[in-house]
Design an enzyme around this catalytic site. Structure first.
Site, PDB file in Angstrom:
ATOM      1  CG  HIS A   1      -2.090  -0.920   1.094  1.00  0.00           C
ATOM      2  ND1 HIS A   1      -1.983  -2.262   1.378  1.00  0.00           N
ATOM      3  CD2 HIS A   1      -3.374  -0.713   0.686  1.00  0.00           C
ATOM      4  CE1 HIS A   1      -3.149  -2.848   1.159  1.00  0.00           C
ATOM      5  NE2 HIS A   1      -4.020  -1.937   0.738  1.00  0.00           N
TER       6      HIS A   1
ATOM      7  CE  LYS B   1      -3.735  -0.488   4.823  1.00  0.00           C
ATOM      8  NZ  LYS B   1      -5.033   0.134   5.139  1.00  0.00           N
TER       9      LYS B   1
HETATM   10  P1  NAD Z   1      -7.743   9.246   5.045  1.00  0.00           P
HETATM   11  O1  NAD Z   1      -6.824   9.418   6.211  1.00  0.00           O
HETATM   12  O2  NAD Z   1      -7.387   9.893   3.749  1.00  0.00           O
HETATM   13  O3  NAD Z   1      -9.219   9.754   5.423  1.00  0.00           O
HETATM   14  C1  NAD Z   1      -9.835   9.478   6.653  1.00  0.00           C
HETATM   15  C2  NAD Z   1     -10.689  10.697   6.972  1.00  0.00           C
HETATM   16  O4  NAD Z   1     -11.494  10.361   8.120  1.00  0.00           O
HETATM   17  C3  NAD Z   1      -9.843  11.931   7.353  1.00  0.00           C
HETATM   18  O5  NAD Z   1     -10.265  13.027   6.586  1.00  0.00           O
HETATM   19  C4  NAD Z   1     -10.134  12.109   8.836  1.00  0.00           C
HETATM   20  O6  NAD Z   1     -10.110  13.476   9.230  1.00  0.00           O
HETATM   21  C5  NAD Z   1     -11.516  11.511   8.947  1.00  0.00           C
HETATM   22  N1  NAD Z   1     -11.882  11.084  10.309  1.00  0.00           N
HETATM   23  C6  NAD Z   1     -11.087  10.472  11.231  1.00  0.00           C
HETATM   24  N2  NAD Z   1     -11.807  10.226  12.350  1.00  0.00           N
HETATM   25  C7  NAD Z   1     -13.057  10.688  12.127  1.00  0.00           C
HETATM   26  C8  NAD Z   1     -14.235  10.726  12.895  1.00  0.00           C
HETATM   27  N3  NAD Z   1     -14.277  10.234  14.139  1.00  0.00           N
HETATM   28  N4  NAD Z   1     -15.355  11.269  12.342  1.00  0.00           N
HETATM   29  C9  NAD Z   1     -15.334  11.759  11.091  1.00  0.00           C
HETATM   30  N5  NAD Z   1     -14.235  11.756  10.303  1.00  0.00           N
HETATM   31  C10 NAD Z   1     -13.112  11.224  10.821  1.00  0.00           C
HETATM   32  O7  NAD Z   1      -7.924   7.671   4.883  1.00  0.00           O
HETATM   33  P2  NAD Z   1      -8.515   6.868   3.624  1.00  0.00           P
HETATM   34  O8  NAD Z   1      -7.389   6.417   2.768  1.00  0.00           O
HETATM   35  O9  NAD Z   1      -9.630   7.641   3.023  1.00  0.00           O
HETATM   36  O10 NAD Z   1      -9.067   5.570   4.359  1.00  0.00           O
HETATM   37  C11 NAD Z   1     -10.054   5.680   5.357  1.00  0.00           C
HETATM   38  C12 NAD Z   1     -10.349   4.304   5.947  1.00  0.00           C
HETATM   39  O11 NAD Z   1     -10.894   3.462   4.941  1.00  0.00           O
HETATM   40  C13 NAD Z   1      -9.098   3.572   6.474  1.00  0.00           C
HETATM   41  O12 NAD Z   1      -9.474   2.813   7.594  1.00  0.00           O
HETATM   42  C14 NAD Z   1      -8.733   2.661   5.310  1.00  0.00           C
HETATM   43  O13 NAD Z   1      -7.962   1.551   5.698  1.00  0.00           O
HETATM   44  C15 NAD Z   1     -10.117   2.277   4.857  1.00  0.00           C
HETATM   45  N6  NAD Z   1     -10.241   1.777   3.489  1.00  0.00           N
HETATM   46  C16 NAD Z   1     -11.144   0.779   3.316  1.00  0.00           C
HETATM   47  C17 NAD Z   1     -11.392   0.303   2.038  1.00  0.00           C
HETATM   48  C18 NAD Z   1     -12.459  -0.739   1.859  1.00  0.00           C
HETATM   49  O14 NAD Z   1     -12.726  -1.135   0.719  1.00  0.00           O
HETATM   50  N7  NAD Z   1     -13.117  -1.188   2.929  1.00  0.00           N
HETATM   51  C19 NAD Z   1     -10.704   0.841   0.938  1.00  0.00           C
HETATM   52  C20 NAD Z   1      -9.796   1.886   1.146  1.00  0.00           C
HETATM   53  C21 NAD Z   1      -9.569   2.352   2.446  1.00  0.00           C
END
Ligand code: NAD
Length: 275
Positions: free
Chosen positions: A155, A159
């Site tokens: 990744h 991450k």
């Molecule tokens: P990122 O860090 O770019 O975005 C996360 C966002 O969530 C940030 O803007 C942060 O400020 C916000 N945030 C954090 N805590 C919060 C809260 N309590 N309330 C509201 N907003 C909050 O991360 P990303 O790359 O967008 O990934 C986000 C999550 O999704 C991670 O856990 C990642 O592993 C997961 N993910 C899952 C999949 C899937 O298919 N299930 C795919 C990609 C990423």
């Protein structure tokens, strides 16, 4: 139209989710929520996602975010249970893509499903990765114990969690298909004089670098040959589109706790039997 609120709206995934909701014919953006410290609070979610103003301001309190929503999509980095409790008590379905959930958190989310909530929780929402889960389950069962199993994931360099939620689900799927235990049989990386691998262990390796969206390879190796099953995601849209499929799925099913294998009807073998 299904009204959708996004948690983690300004994140990498949040922005792709907003863009895909805005482009869809059957979904409309109704709310956007961010963390208390986010510099994007008070801004229009569409502007932040680069798709033009949508008249939906990013708020901190999910209770405000879920007003009028039919469904919530959570791709943030914590508090998944708190988010689910608020969504369920507001009568909203919730799709949780946030990874690194603890066993306790997953158990509470399952309870919410049993208590009348509608939830899809999945560490990876892409159709291709969910097919990979299905193929690995079959391959592990067919190849048997003479094949050494190793999982390698890569990744981007931002991450936070390791191994990826997808790699964990791959290992759990293989453990379930072969009678192994994730806790005792998965070996995370190797260093020093660790000795020869045991036949039962599943090696798990997390690689980080650049802007890689998500690569997963499962290796089945034995004397004379190896089989490698690989999935490579090149755009976050694949996860966003899967999450939207999950929202549509939840609009049609009875309350409960579901995963993407349910959404894609993959809990069956290739000859149609239930697995
Ligand atoms: P990122 O860090 O770019 O975005 C996360 C966002 O969530 C940030 O803007 C942060 O400020 C916000 N945030 C954090 N805590 C919060 C809260 N309590 N309330 C509201 N907003 C909050 O991360 P990303 O790359 O967008 O990934 C986000 C999550 O999704 C991670 O856990 C990642 O592993 C997961 N993910 C899952 C999949 C899937 O298919 N299930 C795919 C990609 C990423």
């Amino acid at each position: 139209m299904i009204k959708v609120a996004i948690i983690g709206a300004a994140g990498r995934m949040g922005q792709r989710l907003i863009s895909n909701v805005v482009e869809s014919d059957d979904l409309v953006l109704s709310g956007a929520v961010e963390a208390a410290e986010s510099p994007f609070l008070g801004m229009d979610a569409g502007d932040v996602a680069g798709v033009g103003s949508q008249g939906v301001m990013i708020v901190e309190d999910l209770n405000d975010g879920v007003i009028n929503a039919d469904a919530v999509i959570d791709f943030s980095t914590g508090k998944a249970v708190d988010h689910a409790e608020i969504a369920v008590s507001a009568g909203c379905a919730i799709v949780i893509g946030t990874t690194a959930l603890t066993d306790i958190e997953r158990a509470r989310l399952a309870e919410l499903g049993a208590e009348g909530g509608r939830l899809v929780v999945a560490s990876n929402m892409s159709v291709g990765v969910n097919l990979l889960f299905c193929l690995c389950r079959q391959a592990a069962a067919i190849l048997g114990e003479n094949y050494d199993i190793e999982i390698v994931e890569m990744h981007h360099n931002q991450k936070k969690d390791a191994p990826s939620g997808t790699a964990v689900t791959l290992a759990e799927t293989i453990c379930e298909a072969t009678g192994r235990s994730y806790k005792t049989d998965v070996v995370h990386g190797r260093q020093g004089m660790v000795g020869a691998r045991t036949s039962k262990e599943i090696g798990m390796h997390a690689v980080r670098g650049g802007d890689v969206v998500g690569d997963h390879t499962v290796i089945f190796a034995t004397g004379g040959e190896r089989v490698e099953l690989t999935h490579k995601a090149s755009s976050r849209d694949t996860f966003a589109k899967g999450a939207l499929r999950a929202v549509r799925f939840l609009a049609t099913v009875a309350p409960g706790f579901y995963d993407m294998q349910d959404v894609l009807n993959l809990k069956r073998s290739f000859n149609g039997e239930s697995m």
